[in-house]
Design an enzyme around this catalytic site. Structure first.
Site, PDB file in Angstrom:
ATOM      1  N   ASP A   1     -16.987  -4.242  63.498  1.00  0.00           N
ATOM      2  CA  ASP A   1     -15.986  -4.580  64.490  1.00  0.00           C
ATOM      3  C   ASP A   1     -16.205  -3.636  65.678  1.00  0.00           C
ATOM      4  O   ASP A   1     -16.989  -2.682  65.612  1.00  0.00           O
ATOM      5  CB  ASP A   1     -14.560  -4.496  63.909  1.00  0.00           C
ATOM      6  CG  ASP A   1     -13.605  -5.373  64.692  1.00  0.00           C
ATOM      7  OD1 ASP A   1     -12.568  -5.778  64.140  1.00  0.00           O
ATOM      8  OD2 ASP A   1     -13.907  -5.673  65.869  1.00  0.00           O
TER       9      ASP A   1
HETATM   10  C1  GLC Z   1     -11.859  -6.866  68.265  1.00  0.00           C
HETATM   11  C2  GLC Z   1     -11.332  -7.536  67.018  1.00  0.00           C
HETATM   12  C3  GLC Z   1     -12.272  -8.549  66.433  1.00  0.00           C
HETATM   13  C4  GLC Z   1     -13.013  -9.250  67.547  1.00  0.00           C
HETATM   14  C5  GLC Z   1     -13.924  -8.222  68.189  1.00  0.00           C
HETATM   15  C6  GLC Z   1     -14.710  -8.806  69.359  1.00  0.00           C
HETATM   16  O1  GLC Z   1     -11.611  -5.503  68.207  1.00  0.00           O
HETATM   17  O2  GLC Z   1     -10.909  -6.680  65.967  1.00  0.00           O
HETATM   18  O3  GLC Z   1     -11.481  -9.452  65.641  1.00  0.00           O
HETATM   19  O4  GLC Z   1     -13.774 -10.329  67.035  1.00  0.00           O
HETATM   20  O5  GLC Z   1     -13.221  -7.071  68.609  1.00  0.00           O
HETATM   21  O6  GLC Z   1     -13.853  -9.202  70.351  1.00  0.00           O
END
Ligand code: GLC
Length: 747
Positions: free
Chosen positions: A287
């Site tokens: 993430d």
């Molecule tokens: C964010 C979220 C994740 C998302 C990613 C890209 O922090 O936790 O769900 O897909 O970053 O945007």
């Protein structure tokens, strides 16, 4: 000592890795091309494939302002970009990538959570439709639009089980029930990936957030999770396994630590379970920044340690933390990360690029003419409106307040009151992709479009969404006094749910409930339409306002969908996929609880029972609850046999009849209870449902199959077993409204 620890870790992981190296099935030709490509790649180029940066149009996390990304792309140091959209911009970046020595195309990822250009209801709302076909179609259309816009990969479905509505991300999933969430997860992966990677409009899905992110302590986003392996495997992992079974191309790990180990550095999760037991062939993206955040967790001492622990634990691609691009080369050269691991991660990523056809044509998703056609396809809005109206849950309807009969001579003026009455942007909900030119139908617009000329619509805001001022009440009350029926448009603003939006107080924000009660006191037919991204608490409205619709965030077609339900064009059929607490003090409250040794029988306090002295244990609105404009009679429960063997099946059937005066749909729910187990078992568990349309007076017989799989659970030794004994079988209209019961034995 440190060397010994490291060697021990490497040894353990080598065992884990042995079961977790990819054996993906590419075509012979692609396999040959992949092997040739990997043989040419330098260490820098291999590491580059594991590095993902965000584009600058949208930040979905804390942005690091550093180095020039385009040059890094042209040097082959970037494998993927997120947050770049549109065929023009993705073409531009792809052209940069093709200037690199080996011309390896980029993967473009984006959070297409509930729509790309056409915004669908938030996933929790769609889950309330209990229409798996509509849910799959919503994902399919989202993928079609995203693919036309140059996107290869969506960071969806989010499949985190959530029992705590203080957590802002509850809106992204399918609610509290594991069995239902596995069905929704499967449908969404199929929707996004269509007929398979490489086929038209198929984009890679991404099961997230692995794992147990929804169990963060206190409902505080990013926070710690601690649970038994048995709870993890029985309640939180099945929706992820359903994604693997559906062929999900990628996984995303989660920000939380799980039992003391951050998910990003958790070999138990990513190597033992995902890539080992489940033989997952795709790749795992971190993430946003989660690799580097292991330093803040206190699990990594620095970026180098974070990169090592991430790679050893099975995280394949680094979203925005830069620890891979900064540290992996040194780790490989020092032998702290085996080259085999790096090659496995690179192979996983390149395999998906081959499967997506990007080596055949890196621009196959950059098609402006297709983009123009798909983004303006009216069928997409029709589908959004369809699933939106099916997602609306009728929580209360006294005095037959709804549906509003526009033919009635008594209705000349309708008042629409509340801070959401005219809002468009709020209707989209979190994780929507905003476009300057995309049309959003507000409640006012949808209702106005539906009204005949002889009925006037009058509007008053009454108060802000958040804030203490009641200065607008007087005007609102005056407007309501002129009306024959009053509609209240109240709830959260778009930025009150979603990532980093945990709320300790999940009552209706501001003074909205006060406004609603002042209006209700006028004694006119009043309908509260409550919008938001989570279950909220509104006990006074629930007790005093005659009709309530829970309208979540319904997306582009919100106003039209609400109008169809308000005026009876569509008979509401939604059922809650998550329990609504009476008070934050009850959280977590969920339907599939254990009985305990001192269960409270009924609702009133009894001493020496598991109960509050100041409140009922029960949810205000339970899992599976939702009313209709008609009513249904359940009868004639039949079992095909009184018992079944471990390998056998029995069927349970019942008759369901529409005994009201409107055609409508009912979601008939099948619950089972294992009366005695080697571990305590829930009071009931959803193990089947059927959504059935019945005309007035029509009756249908529904049949459900029961097999030992539906009776199985993890015992104390973590074996998946179905234990002989007696079971209750229940059919109901909600988890608290059981209409028919029987029993059977597992031999
Ligand atoms: C964010 C979220 C994740 C998302 C990613 C890209 O922090 O936790 O769900 O897909 O970053 O945007």
């Amino acid at each position: 000592m440190k060397q010994l620890t490291f060697k021990l870790v490497a040894l353990i992981l080598f065992f884990l890795i042995g079961n977790s190296v990819v054996q993906a099935q590419l075509s012979k030709d692609n396999e040959k091309q992949l092997n040739e490509l990997m043989s040419k790649m330098t260490l820098d180029e291999k590491i580059g494939q594991l590095n993902q940066y965000t584009g600058d149009y949208l930040a979905t996390g804390p942005v690091v302002q550093d180095g020039e990304k385009v040059n890094q792309i042209m040097q082959g140091k970037v494998g993927s970009m997120l947050n770049i959209k549109g065929s023009a911009d993705t073409r531009t970046y792809q052209e940069f990538a093709l200037k690199s020595r080996l011309k390896i195309p980029l993967l473009f990822g984006l959070d297409v959570i509930h729509g790309y250009y056409t915004t669908f209801p938030i996933p929790l709302a769609e889950a309330a439709s209990w229409d798996l076909e509509a849910i799959e179609k919503s994902a399919r259309i989202s993928a079609t639009e995203a693919a036309a816009g140059g996107i290869h990969w969506t960071f969806a479905p989010m499949v985190d089980i959530a029992r705590d509505p203080r957590w802002g991300r509850v809106l992204e999933g399918a609610g509290e029930d594991t069995w239902y969430a596995t069905k929704v997860a499967f449908a969404r992966v199929h929707g996004f990936q269509g007929k398979g990677l490489g086929t038209p409009n198929a984009i890679m899905a991404c099961a997230k957030h692995f794992a147990a992110y929804g169990a963060a302590v206190g409902g505080r986003d990013y926070n710690s999770v601690d649970m038994s392996e048995r709870m993890l495997r029985e309640t939180y992992l099945p929706p992820f396994k359903a994604c693997v079974d559906a062929g999900c191309a990628t996984f995303m790990n989660s920000f939380n630590d799980l039992n003391g180990v951050p998910a990003t550095g958790n070999a138990f999760l990513q190597r033992k379970i995902l890539k080992g037991e489940w033989d997952f062939q795709g790749f795992v993206v971190s993430d946003w920044g989660s690799m580097g955040e292991m330093i803040a967790h206190g699990f990594a001492s620095n970026g180098n340690d974070a990169a090592m622990k991430s790679m050893l634990a099975g995280s394949d691609m680094d979203m925005e933390s830069r620890v891979f691009t900064n540290e992996l080369k040194k780790l490989i050269e020092e032998g702290k990360v085996p080259m085999e691991l790096l090659d496995d991660a690179v192979r996983r990523v390149l395999t998906k690029k081959f499967e997506m056809g990007l080596f055949d044509d890196p621009f196959r998703f950059c098609t402006p003419d297709v983009e123009k056609k798909e983004l303006s396809n009216p069928a997409h809005r029709t589908a959004a409106r369809d699933v939106a109206k099916k997602s609306i849950v009728l929580l209360k309807n006294e005095k037959q307040t709804l549906p509003i009969n526009l033919e009635s001579k008594e209705i000349k003026t309708i008042a629409l009151i509340g801070p959401l009455a005219q809002s468009e942007y709020d209707m989209l909900g979190a994780w929507s992709i905003s476009w300057p030119d995309s049309e959003i139908v507000s409640y006012e617009e949808g209702i106005r479009a539906r009204l005949p000329k002889n009925i006037q619509l009058v509007i008053a805001k009454g108060c802000e969404i958040n804030g203490i001022s009641t200065a607008g009440f007087a005007e609102a009350i005056e407007v309501a006094k002129k009306a024959d029926i009053v509609l209240l448009a109240i709830g959260e603003s778009i930025d009150m749910s979603g990532e980093a939006k945990s709320r300790s107080n999940i009552h209706l924000p501001g003074v909205q409930e006060q406004l609603a009660i002042e209006i209700t006191k006028l004694g006119k037919p009043t309908v509260a339409m409550i919008s938001g991204g989570r279950p909220m608490i509104f006990n006074d409205i629930a007790d005093q306002t005659p009709a309530i619709l829970y309208t979540w965030w319904l997306g582009s077609e919100a106003g039209n969908a609400v109008a169809e339900v308000l005026f009876g064009d569509y008979n509401p059929s939604g059922k809650l996929p998550i329990s609504f607490p009476r008070d934050e003090g009850q959280i977590p409250v969920y339907y599939n609880y254990f009985n305990t040794g001192r269960p409270l029988n009924g609702d009133d306090y009894e001493i020496y029972k598991s109960a509050y002295i100041d409140m009922s244990n029960k949810a205000k609105f339970p899992f599976g609850y939702g009313l209709s404009y008609t009513s249904f009679e359940y009868s004639n429960l039949q079992l095909s046999a009184p018992s079944l063997s471990q390998s056998g099946t029995i069927t349970v059937s019942c008759s369901i009849k529409n005994i009201g005066n409107k055609a409508g749909e009912e979601v008939v729910q099948l619950y089972l209870r294992d009366r005695v187990g080697s571990v305590v078992r829930p009071m009931k568990e959803l193990k089947g449902f059927q959504k059935v349309m019945l005309q007035v007076g029509e009756s249908k017989t529904l049949t459900f199959e029961i097999n030992s799989e539906k009776l199985s659970f993890y015992n104390i030794e973590l074996n998946w077993v179905a234990e002989p004994g007696m079971f209750d079988v229940m059919l109901g209209s909600s988890s608290e409204d059981i209409r028919l019961r029987s029993e059977f034995e597992l031999k």
